[in-house]
Design a protein around this motif. Structure first.
Motif: not given
Length: 241
Positions: A35-53
């Motif tokens: 279960r991966v918690f993703l932290v970053a400053r780039s909201p668009v790319d971050l949300e895309k990855l969250a949707i992918e996973l």
């Protein structure tokens, strides 16, 4: 009988997860069942990855150099994870270039804040609970610049040498505690961090085609994270053949 993914049930925090090494690492760990918690400053790319996973991931937009943001975000992540994290991948960072005489004190401080102080802040929040539980794994993404200096790398090298020192002290302090610590130090890796530099057209830099790929580093992280509990991978140094 189907063998479950090796990291099923583990909670992992990956910083700098929206691009490059962080994104590749998050994908690799999620594929292994974490279960991966993703932290970053780039909201668009971050949300895309969250949707992918999908359900295995949760995204948090956060500037880890901001102490208040970092404290709130980490507390939320730990609570959501059920009170503890199993693996921390300290990956987020910046890569400024400039001769020492041309680097402003403000730029130097910003580099240390992102590459050294922010990772320490996460360790301060997460490591004590790992030690209390007698298990956990801290993986630090270093660099060839954490043991080899390059002209124009004063701020970056200082921060990465510092990160190496922090890892080595932490490793010494964690021996026998059940907490594992790993430093993964890759050579130049083809990530968006190089975009402003354009190394293919800038003398003194390796061509992007000759660099490592983010998946190469992610594979190393996954390998270290999936060793038997009694095995600690102290350090992995990656270079291009």
């Amino acid at each position: 009988m189907v063998t479950p993914p090796v990291l099923t049930g583990r909670s992992v925090l990956v910083t700098g997860a929206s691009r490059g090494i962080g994104r590749a690492t998050a994908r690799a760990l999620a594929a292994a069942g974490a279960r991966v918690f993703l932290v970053a400053r780039s909201p668009v790319d971050l949300e895309k990855l969250a949707i992918e996973l999908g359900e295995q991931a949760r995204a948090y937009m956060c500037d880890l150099t901001d102490a208040a943001q970092a404290t709130t975000t980490v507390a939320d992540i730990i609570a959501t994870a059920g009170g503890h994290l199993d693996i921390l991948v300290n990956n987020a960072g910046v890569f400024p270039l400039g001769a020492v005489a041309e680097t402003t004190p403000e730029s130097f401080e910003q580099t240390l804040a992102a590459n050294l102080v922010a990772p320490f802040r996460l360790l301060h929040a997460i490591l004590p609970a790992m030690r209390s539980r007698g298990q956990g794994h801290v993986i630090t993404i270093g660099s060839v610049a954490d043991r080899r200096i390059f002209s124009g790398n004063g701020a970056y090298s200082a921060s990465k040498f510092g990160a190496r020192a922090l890892h080595e002290v932490m490793r010494d302090e964690c021996v026998g505690s059940g907490v594992r610590t790993t430093l993964v130090s890759p050579a130049a890796t083809d990530t968006p961090i190089w975009d402003p530099i354009d190394p293919d057209n800038t003398p003194g830099f390796p061509a992007r085609a000759s660099m490592l790929r983010p998946d190469d580093v992610a594979d190393a992280v996954l390998w270290a994270a999936t060793r038997p509990p009694h095995v600690n991978v102290d350090e992995l140094r990656l270079s291009r053949t």
